[in-house]
Design an enzyme around this catalytic site. Structure first.
Site, PDB file in Angstrom:
ATOM      1  CG  HIS A 226      -1.884   1.200   1.143  1.00 31.86           C
ATOM      2  ND1 HIS A 226      -3.037   1.186   0.392  1.00 31.86           N
ATOM      3  CD2 HIS A 226      -1.795   2.446   1.683  1.00 31.86           C
ATOM      4  CE1 HIS A 226      -3.622   2.361   0.471  1.00 31.86           C
ATOM      5  NE2 HIS A 226      -2.885   3.150   1.251  1.00 31.86           N
ATOM      6  CG  ASP A 230      -0.335   5.671   0.048  1.00 33.83           C
ATOM      7  OD1 ASP A 230      -1.450   5.599  -0.516  1.00 33.83           O
ATOM      8  OD2 ASP A 230      -0.182   5.561   1.278  1.00 33.83           O
ATOM      9  CG  HIS A 253       0.973  10.853   1.607  1.00 33.62           C
ATOM     10  ND1 HIS A 253       0.738  10.266   0.376  1.00 33.62           N
ATOM     11  CD2 HIS A 253       0.160  10.216   2.487  1.00 33.62           C
ATOM     12  CE1 HIS A 253      -0.178   9.324   0.509  1.00 33.62           C
ATOM     13  NE2 HIS A 253      -0.537   9.269   1.780  1.00 33.62           N
TER      14      HIS A 253
END
Length: 266
Positions: A226, A230, A253
């Protein structure tokens, strides 16, 4: 490689992971070669790093008083499918629906709708190494003859320094759900985040690698897959196909955003 859109309108709806509000979006085919754009309350917001307004636990885009949260999962699927022209109309809410916390339901509807256009893709070729870092993580962009992305990370109580790689097989990533640890939940809620989070759209870990979800993990390294999803979603905000190898060591992020800005300056 040619640019692509979709051949039909498609909709997604559900709860926003962080807002907890009902959300509905409608994806429209677009052959204007203006890239991927969100249409929010009468205003277009380009799916581009220049419009990033938040990277804390999600990647959010904004323009003026219009914001669309948590774009990374949908953007990752669009990038991996090669879709680079689209209008995403936000009908209700202000966050992309969480679905099951992965990219699976986006992929399931979109995979048969890809429609090639006549113009070639814009390509960003990494010719010299680029690196960004913070106190705990780093990401490297290296020359390579195609797009490859890798992520190295750990899950408390399960494994350390596990590496996963994307070389073009979207099925290896789209099932991987977002995740958190049980001791993080209260802090997230106090910060006004994860209001729509549940065991239906996120994996929750406890001490020793305990998994609260009754169905368990979809793969042993699902959380790392995952994180790679992202990463690809954030990289897509360059608005170009990347020709190079991206390797993230514990990045998130914010660091993804730093890398995108550095690549945009090449």
């Amino acid at each position: 490689m040619y640019q692509a859109t979709i051949r039909d309108v498609v909709e997604f709806e559900g709860i926003g992971l962080h807002t907890g509000e009902y959300s509905k979006i409608r994806l429209h085919p677009d052959d204007s070669y203006k890239g991927i754009r969100f249409f929010v309350k009468g205003e277009y917001i380009q799916a581009n790093y220049k419009y990033v307004v938040n990277t804390r636990h999600s990647t959010d885009l904004g323009k003026g008083d219009r914001v669309i949260k948590t774009v990374e999962h949908l953007m990752a699927v669009l990038y991996m499918l090669g879709i680079d022209n689209l209008v995403i109309e936000v009908l209700e809410g202000w966050e992309i629906p969480a679905m099951d916390g992965s990219g699976y339901f986006f992929y399931k509807k979109l995979k048969k709708l890809v429609h090639k256009l006549e113009k070639e893709k814009e390509v960003l070729e990494i010719k010299t190494p680029v690196s960004v870092r913070n106190c705990t993580a780093r990401i490297e962009a290296l020359p390579f003859d195609q797009f490859v992305a890798e992520y190295v990370g750990s899950v408390e109580g399960l494994f350390k320094d596990r590496r996963v790689r994307f070389k073009g097989n979207i099925k290896e990533l789209i099932f991987a759900r977002t995740f958190c640890y049980d001791h993080q939940v209260e802090a997230l809620r106090k910060a006004g985040l994860a209001k729509g989070g549940s065991l239906k759209n996120a994996v929750v870990f406890g001490k020793g690698g305990k998994v609260y979800n009754s169905e368990g993990l979809r793969s042993k390294d699902e959380p790392i897959r995952h994180k790679l999803l992202d990463l690809i979603g954030d990289l897509s905000l360059l608005g170009k196909y990347i020709k190079g190898r991206i390797v993230s060591y514990y990045g998130g992020h914010s660091l993804n955003y730093d890398l995108v800005k550095s690549l945009a300056d090449l």
